[in-house]
Write an enzyme that holds these catalytic residues in place. Structure first.
Site, PDB file in Angstrom:
ATOM      1  N   CYS A 116       0.950  -1.353   0.059  1.00  0.00           N
ATOM      2  CA  CYS A 116       0.032   0.061   0.012  1.00  0.00           C
ATOM      3  C   CYS A 116       0.985   1.244   0.084  1.00  0.00           C
ATOM      4  CB  CYS A 116      -0.908  -0.237   1.132  1.00  0.00           C
ATOM      5  SG  CYS A 116      -1.948  -1.475   1.294  1.00  0.00           S
ATOM      6  N   HIS A 256      -3.429   7.177   2.631  1.00  0.00           N
ATOM      7  CA  HIS A 256      -4.018   5.736   1.818  1.00  0.00           C
ATOM      8  C   HIS A 256      -5.332   5.426   2.357  1.00  0.00           C
ATOM      9  CE1 HIS A 256      -3.729   1.667   0.753  1.00  0.00           C
ATOM     10  NE2 HIS A 256      -3.793   1.167   1.723  1.00  0.00           N
ATOM     11  N   ASN A 286     -10.243  -0.007  -0.656  1.00  0.00           N
ATOM     12  CA  ASN A 286      -8.589  -0.062  -0.618  1.00  0.00           C
ATOM     13  C   ASN A 286      -8.154  -0.760  -1.952  1.00  0.00           C
ATOM     14  OD1 ASN A 286      -5.901  -0.420  -0.052  1.00  0.00           O
ATOM     15  ND2 ASN A 286      -6.281  -1.164   2.049  1.00  0.00           N
TER      16      ASN A 286
HETATM   17  O1  UT7 Z   1      -4.095  -1.428   3.356  1.00  0.00           O
HETATM   18  C1  UT7 Z   1      -3.012  -1.694   4.194  1.00  0.00           C
HETATM   19  C2  UT7 Z   1      -3.144  -2.302   5.388  1.00  0.00           C
HETATM   20  N1  UT7 Z   1      -4.200  -2.579   5.990  1.00  0.00           N
HETATM   21  C3  UT7 Z   1      -5.179  -2.132   6.968  1.00  0.00           C
HETATM   22  O2  UT7 Z   1      -4.584  -0.732   7.221  1.00  0.00           O
HETATM   23  C4  UT7 Z   1      -6.110  -2.833   7.401  1.00  0.00           C
HETATM   24  C5  UT7 Z   1      -6.269  -2.573   8.919  1.00  0.00           C
HETATM   25  N2  UT7 Z   1      -7.476  -3.242   9.704  1.00  0.00           N
HETATM   26  C6  UT7 Z   1      -8.546  -2.784   9.353  1.00  0.00           C
HETATM   27  O3  UT7 Z   1      -9.046  -2.138   8.653  1.00  0.00           O
HETATM   28  C7  UT7 Z   1      -9.539  -3.619  10.350  1.00  0.00           C
HETATM   29  O4  UT7 Z   1      -8.955  -4.407  11.198  1.00  0.00           O
HETATM   30  C8  UT7 Z   1     -10.502  -4.656   9.531  1.00  0.00           C
HETATM   31  C9  UT7 Z   1     -11.774  -3.620   8.749  1.00  0.00           C
HETATM   32  C10 UT7 Z   1      -9.971  -5.557   8.747  1.00  0.00           C
HETATM   33  C11 UT7 Z   1     -11.620  -5.384  10.566  1.00  0.00           C
HETATM   34  O5  UT7 Z   1     -12.139  -4.514  11.446  1.00  0.00           O
HETATM   35  P1  UT7 Z   1     -11.918  -4.666  13.264  1.00  0.00           P
HETATM   36  O6  UT7 Z   1     -12.763  -3.832  13.703  1.00  0.00           O
HETATM   37  O7  UT7 Z   1     -10.507  -4.733  13.415  1.00  0.00           O
HETATM   38  O8  UT7 Z   1     -12.463  -5.989  13.250  1.00  0.00           O
HETATM   39  P2  UT7 Z   1     -11.807  -7.491  14.081  1.00  0.00           P
HETATM   40  O9  UT7 Z   1     -10.921  -8.161  12.919  1.00  0.00           O
HETATM   41  O10 UT7 Z   1     -11.080  -6.942  15.335  1.00  0.00           O
HETATM   42  O11 UT7 Z   1     -12.960  -8.200  14.301  1.00  0.00           O
HETATM   43  C12 UT7 Z   1     -14.157  -7.851  14.975  1.00  0.00           C
HETATM   44  C13 UT7 Z   1     -15.380  -8.901  14.941  1.00  0.00           C
HETATM   45  C14 UT7 Z   1     -14.994 -10.297  14.864  1.00  0.00           C
HETATM   46  O12 UT7 Z   1     -16.029 -10.947  15.357  1.00  0.00           O
HETATM   47  P3  UT7 Z   1     -15.909 -11.672  17.027  1.00  0.00           P
HETATM   48  O13 UT7 Z   1     -14.547 -12.466  17.144  1.00  0.00           O
HETATM   49  O14 UT7 Z   1     -15.697 -10.387  17.813  1.00  0.00           O
HETATM   50  O15 UT7 Z   1     -17.226 -12.225  17.108  1.00  0.00           O
HETATM   51  C15 UT7 Z   1     -14.700 -10.498  13.209  1.00  0.00           C
HETATM   52  O16 UT7 Z   1     -15.022 -11.756  13.100  1.00  0.00           O
HETATM   53  O17 UT7 Z   1     -15.820  -8.282  13.707  1.00  0.00           O
HETATM   54  C16 UT7 Z   1     -15.783  -9.659  12.978  1.00  0.00           C
HETATM   55  N3  UT7 Z   1     -16.040  -9.376  11.799  1.00  0.00           N
HETATM   56  C17 UT7 Z   1     -17.114  -9.072  10.661  1.00  0.00           C
HETATM   57  N4  UT7 Z   1     -18.430  -9.099  11.232  1.00  0.00           N
HETATM   58  C18 UT7 Z   1     -19.258  -8.796  10.181  1.00  0.00           C
HETATM   59  C19 UT7 Z   1     -14.787  -9.341  10.655  1.00  0.00           C
HETATM   60  N5  UT7 Z   1     -15.216  -8.987   9.449  1.00  0.00           N
HETATM   61  C20 UT7 Z   1     -16.524  -8.745   9.618  1.00  0.00           C
HETATM   62  C21 UT7 Z   1     -17.441  -8.558   8.511  1.00  0.00           C
HETATM   63  N6  UT7 Z   1     -18.787  -8.557   8.977  1.00  0.00           N
HETATM   64  N7  UT7 Z   1     -17.127  -8.408   7.131  1.00  0.00           N
END
Ligand code: UT7
Length: 333
Positions: A116, A256, A286
């Site tokens: 990225c 970004h 993204n």
């Molecule tokens: O581009 C360069 C590098 N990349 C980034 O900068 C991305 C950085 N990371 C992020 O933007 C975020 O971490 C994500 C958008 C990928 C995920 O969001 P988050 O708030 O960090 O969620 P999480 O991974 O901590 O997951 C929280 C919960 C989980 O459920 P439980 O375990 O709490 O029951 C996930 O399973 O949200 C769940 N979850 C979803 N739920 C509904 C993860 N993806 C989804 C989804 N829909 N699409």
């Protein structure tokens, strides 16, 4: 003789026509428009469909538009750098394919891989060729077809990424404008948290790697999120300090587009209001190396000569960086 600066003299972008909405994703994985919008700010992303359609398609369209709008003869281009982590093939470079397609017959061209942060790495590299006097006209492309490496059964990654990219033309100037300062960093300690397991020399494609779904983006989202917030904000503040810039001096932050919450956290640390943030994550998601040139393209008409612009990125590697530039032309001219 005055120092030669590299200035951006044009920008053009390209996104494919197909729109993958949050509603369509709801039919593919267990997710909701509400979750995606509130956790990322993304509403839709573009997908490049069709057989034999690689990242070069995005780059070719962006560069053709760029050359046309800047009235540049392709034969005048000295160098083309394509930042991408989704090249058409492992070799040759996607930049070679783009250069041939646009008729840049007098150029040399190569790809650069910094996930990225690729566009910032490419911009910095291209600027060096201008500043040293080696090249007069350099094209920097940031483009990715992320749909080629996204697992559409993995709800934590498939909602984020999209396809698209853009290109800028760099030219020399003795005016104190253009690219003024850049800070780039990388740290391979980030590899476990964001990578693609197979398809490289360490783990070539095999039946086993395909069965194990190892040809897709692997991301530990929450960990990457924490590193992204800290490092993108830290380096943006550092480049402001190094150039004695206050938030009032800054006309635009071009971050970004990975997650609206990361963008907001970076802007907050810099003391920059939302009216100065370039943001198109809701419509493109993204696009990895594509996000920054796509933002510049979308906001080009609002940019004015002399505007102080900070570009900031964070991505796989980990890689991150910030560039301070003074915009070189009035967008509406
Ligand atoms: O581009 C360069 C590098 N990349 C980034 O900068 C991305 C950085 N990371 C992020 O933007 C975020 O971490 C994500 C958008 C990928 C995920 O969001 P988050 O708030 O960090 O969620 P999480 O991974 O901590 O997951 C929280 C919960 C989980 O459920 P439980 O375990 O709490 O029951 C996930 O399973 O949200 C769940 N979850 C979803 N739920 C509904 C993860 N993806 C989804 C989804 N829909 N699409």
């Amino acid at each position: 003789m005055n120092k030669i600066h590299a200035k951006i003299t044009g920008v053009h972008g390209y996104v494919p026509d197909y729109i993958l909405t949050n509603a369509e994703l709801e039919s593919m994985v267990e997710t909701s428009d509400e979750w995606i919008t509130s956790r990322t700010g993304i509403k839709e992303r573009r997908i490049l469909k069709g057989e034999d359609q690689g990242t070069s398609i995005i780059g070719i369209e962006a560069v053709k538009g760029l050359l046309e709008k800047t009235h540049t003869d392709p034969g005048e281009i000295d160098l083309i750098i394509c930042a991408t982590c989704t090249p058409d093939m492992l070799f040759p470079s996607t930049a070679n394919i783009i250069a041939a397609a646009v008729g840049a017959d007098n150029s040399f061209s190569y790809d650069l891989q910094a996930a990225c942060s690729g566009f910032l790495y490419g911009l910095t590299t291209g600027a060096q060729f201008i500043e040293s006097g080696t090249s007069k006209k350099v094209v920097i492309i940031g483009a990715d077809k992320m749909s080629s490496i996204v697992d559409y059964t993995d709800r934590s990654t498939c909602i984020i990424f999209g396809d698209g990219g853009g290109a800028v033309l760099l030219e020399a100037t003795e005016e104190p404008i253009g690219i003024i300062d850049t800070m780039l960093r990388s740290d391979g300690a980030g590899v476990p948290f964001l990578h693609m397991k197979a398809g490289g020399s360490r783990r070539p494609a095999s039946y086993q790697s395909i069965d194990a779904r190892e040809h897709y983006v692997y991301q530990e989202g929450a960990t990457v999120f924490k590193f992204a917030v800290k490092n993108m904000a830290d380096i943006s503040v550092k480049i402001m300090e190094r150039n004695n810039l206050t938030s009032d001096d800054i006309s635009w932050l071009v971050p970004h587009q990975a997650n609206m919450r990361i963008i907001d956290a970076t802007a907050k640390r810099m003391g920059i209001g939302s009216e100065k943030i370039m943001n198109n994550i809701s419509k493109y998601g993204n696009t990895t190396a594509g996000t920054i040139p796509l933002c510049l393209w979308d906001y080009e008409s609002q940019l004015k000569k002399g505007d102080n612009v900070i570009l900031a990125a964070f991505g796989g590697g980990f890689t991150w960086g910030a560039t301070y530039l003074k915009w070189a032309y009035n967008g509406q001219d």
